[in-house]
Design an enzyme around this catalytic site. Structure first.
Site, PDB file in Angstrom:
ATOM      1  N   GLN A  98       1.041  -1.276  -0.020  1.00  0.00           N
ATOM      2  CA  GLN A  98       0.119  -0.259  -0.132  1.00  0.00           C
ATOM      3  C   GLN A  98       0.946   1.264  -0.054  1.00  0.00           C
ATOM      4  O   GLN A  98       1.641   1.541   0.872  1.00  0.00           O
ATOM      5  CB  GLN A  98      -0.920   0.065   1.218  1.00  0.00           C
ATOM      6  CG  GLN A  98      -1.960   1.245   1.040  1.00  0.00           C
ATOM      7  CD  GLN A  98      -2.610   1.477   2.476  1.00  0.00           C
ATOM      8  OE1 GLN A  98      -2.278   1.793   3.358  1.00  0.00           O
ATOM      9  NE2 GLN A  98      -4.012   1.522   2.236  1.00  0.00           N
ATOM     10  N   HIS A 165      -3.162   4.289  -1.467  1.00  0.00           N
ATOM     11  CA  HIS A 165      -4.310   4.771  -0.299  1.00  0.00           C
ATOM     12  C   HIS A 165      -4.916   5.908  -0.772  1.00  0.00           C
ATOM     13  O   HIS A 165      -4.288   7.180  -0.661  1.00  0.00           O
ATOM     14  CB  HIS A 165      -3.245   4.925   0.791  1.00  0.00           C
ATOM     15  CG  HIS A 165      -4.186   4.840   2.190  1.00  0.00           C
ATOM     16  ND1 HIS A 165      -5.530   5.138   2.301  1.00  0.00           N
ATOM     17  CD2 HIS A 165      -3.469   4.860   3.406  1.00  0.00           C
ATOM     18  CE1 HIS A 165      -5.947   5.240   3.391  1.00  0.00           C
ATOM     19  NE2 HIS A 165      -4.780   4.975   4.281  1.00  0.00           N
ATOM     20  N   ALA A 167      -8.004   6.779   0.731  1.00  0.00           N
ATOM     21  CA  ALA A 167      -9.034   6.962   1.746  1.00  0.00           C
ATOM     22  C   ALA A 167      -8.568   7.425   3.080  1.00  0.00           C
ATOM     23  O   ALA A 167      -7.333   8.072   3.194  1.00  0.00           O
ATOM     24  CB  ALA A 167      -9.572   5.307   2.265  1.00  0.00           C
ATOM     25  N   HIS A 168      -9.421   7.688   4.117  1.00  0.00           N
ATOM     26  CA  HIS A 168      -9.111   8.084   5.439  1.00  0.00           C
ATOM     27  C   HIS A 168      -8.352   9.246   5.612  1.00  0.00           C
ATOM     28  O   HIS A 168      -7.985   9.642   6.640  1.00  0.00           O
ATOM     29  CB  HIS A 168      -8.062   6.920   6.058  1.00  0.00           C
ATOM     30  CG  HIS A 168      -8.738   5.612   6.034  1.00  0.00           C
ATOM     31  ND1 HIS A 168      -7.865   4.686   6.568  1.00  0.00           N
ATOM     32  CD2 HIS A 168      -9.830   4.945   5.640  1.00  0.00           C
ATOM     33  CE1 HIS A 168      -8.710   3.499   6.479  1.00  0.00           C
ATOM     34  NE2 HIS A 168      -9.851   3.651   5.828  1.00  0.00           N
ATOM     35  N   TYR A 170      -6.178  10.976   3.858  1.00  0.00           N
ATOM     36  CA  TYR A 170      -4.841  11.184   3.538  1.00  0.00           C
ATOM     37  C   TYR A 170      -4.729  12.002   2.310  1.00  0.00           C
ATOM     38  O   TYR A 170      -5.939  12.107   1.776  1.00  0.00           O
ATOM     39  CB  TYR A 170      -3.903   9.538   3.519  1.00  0.00           C
ATOM     40  CG  TYR A 170      -3.672   9.041   4.851  1.00  0.00           C
ATOM     41  CD1 TYR A 170      -2.584   9.738   5.572  1.00  0.00           C
ATOM     42  CD2 TYR A 170      -4.596   8.159   5.411  1.00  0.00           C
ATOM     43  CE1 TYR A 170      -2.535   9.206   6.840  1.00  0.00           C
ATOM     44  CE2 TYR A 170      -4.316   7.633   6.718  1.00  0.00           C
ATOM     45  CZ  TYR A 170      -3.219   8.087   7.371  1.00  0.00           C
ATOM     46  OH  TYR A 170      -3.123   7.685   8.589  1.00  0.00           O
TER      47      TYR A 170
END
Ligand SMILES: Cc1cc2nc3c(=O)[nH]c(=O)nc-3n(C[C@H](O)[C@H](O)[C@H](O)COP(=O)(O)O)c2cc1C
Ligand code: SF4
Length: 368
Positions: A98, A165, A167-168, A170
């Site tokens: 990731q 990545h 998502a979330h 970042y």
């Protein structure tokens, strides 16, 4: 069905259970995997999960990495990362790297550092506000190229695929979020513009790696913020853009540091009484993509074997991921394979979450 041989997102595997990315905090000072980290991954692979997604690996060259985070931002990282892939392959497992551009929540031992972000909007991290500066147009181009180079290095190191990545909260996710992305150039404004950073990264990664090198994406179904977050409607509108992109699989998650209480990515499901919290969203997205070659999976609060099997049987979802349960029981898939139907022992307390040597508190207690 859960443990049948199958192909997910371009990877041949022995299970539809995936270990979702879980930051380890186990890198040495150079950002290389330590022997402790190699052992942790060996245990995971021996425990029978088909595909393991690493914790986020730093790809960007213009921001600090997290404390004790592994990195993939230079050719010196290829040999140390190859040790990691070897350990997993030795047990017949598959491993996806990731890669991330952080742009948020950088916790350094001395406190939050200054982050890069689409528009310089500060963000609350714990009790502190994290300072942030807006990226220039030229820096955005550097970051896109950094992701392509990091993916190429991961391929050389023997990874079975890449996960971006997205998502979330970042950096890529921040570009998608109107609250954090107030740019007036072609990277801000409309959803198409806010998605441009992500889509250019996907194209660059595809061009930098082999044509068949599996390319996965972790994506928020929604940010669940009071206001200004990516909404589920926005996410649904992203699907045609992703269908036209080179992505092979999408892992659906949600939430960020600025989500409403109990609406973040890592939820205390014993308290909320809402297991499988992104399943309805992921199911909708899988239906929207069902005529494309993209496999859609879901992460967040899966603990029960029968619920996982039902999810796979009753929806077009191709895989179910878990994170915290594997910290407590790396051998959970083999327990289920061998006839147990006990739910995961993880109590979803999230006391494993932190910045240094991530481990389940129950193991820490046993060691003490
Ligand atoms: C200790 C810890 C570290 C995590 N690190 C990452 C990460 O590096 N990248 C990522 O995409 N998600 C990360 N997550 C989120 C998980 O992948 C997952 O989305 C979330 O924990 C919900 O799944 P679960 O209920 O199965 O734990 C982390 C979660 C935990 C608890
Ligand atoms: S600390 Fe809590 S959430 Fe983390 S693995 Fe252990 S039981 Fe699960």
């Amino acid at each position: 069905m859960l443990f049948d041989k199958c192909r997910i997102g371009g990877i041949e595997t022995t299970s539809r259970l995936v270990r979702s990315a879980t930051f380890e905090g186990l890198a040495d000072d150079c950002g290389y995997p330590t022997s402790e980290m190699l052992l942790a991954y060996e245990h995971l692979a021996a425990g029978g999960v088909g595909i393991i997604i690493t914790g986020m690996i730093a790809a960007g060259t213009i921001e600090p990495r997290q404390h004790r985070q592994i990195r993939c931002d230079g050719d010196d990282c290829i040999a140390p990362l190859a040790q990691l892939t070897d350990r997993v392959h030795k047990h017949g497992g598959k491993i996806i790297a990731q890669i991330v551009e952080i742009g948020g929540a950088i916790m350094l031992p001395e406190g939050p550092g200054t982050i890069i972000s689409p528009s310089g909007i500060p963000e609350k991290v714990g009790k502190e506000m994290q300072a942030s500066r807006a990226l220039t147009h030229d820096e955005i181009q550097i970051l896109i190229q950094d992701m392509g180079k990091a993916a190429a290095r991961a391929e050389k190191a023997g990874f079975d695929g890449i996960q971006i990545h997205g998502a979330h909260g970042y950096l890529i996710s921040k570009f998608l979020t109107p609250f954090f992305n107030q740019r007036r150039d072609e990277y801000g404004g409309s959803l198409e513009n806010r998605a441009r950073f992500l889509l250019e990264i996907l194209t660059t990664v595809r061009q930098s790696t082999g044509a068949d090198f599996p390319l996965w994406l972790k994506l928020n179904c929604a940010d669940f913020m009071q206001e200004g977050g990516l909404t589920f409607e926005d996410c649904q509108q992203l699907m045609p853009l992703l269908a036209a992109s080179p992505v092979n699989a999408i892992e659906v998650s949600g939430g960020n540091m600025a989500s409403l209480p109990r609406k973040g990515p890592i939820r205390a499901i014993r308290r909320t009484k809402e297991p499988m919290y992104f399943k309805p969203y992921a199911e909708h997205l899988a239906v929207a993509l069902k005529d494309t070659p993209i496999d859609v999976g879901v992460v967040g609060g899966f603990r029960d074997l029968h619920q996982i099997e039902d999810t796979l049987a009753a929806t077009p979802l191709a895989f179910v991921s878990m994170s915290r349960p594997f910290l407590r029981q790396p051998d959970l898939p083999n327990l289920w394979r061998n006839g147990s139907d006990e739910p995961a022992a993880c109590i979803s307390c999230s006391r494993c979450y932190g910045t240094d040597a991530i481990a389940c508190i129950f193991h820490k207690t046993e060691k003490e």
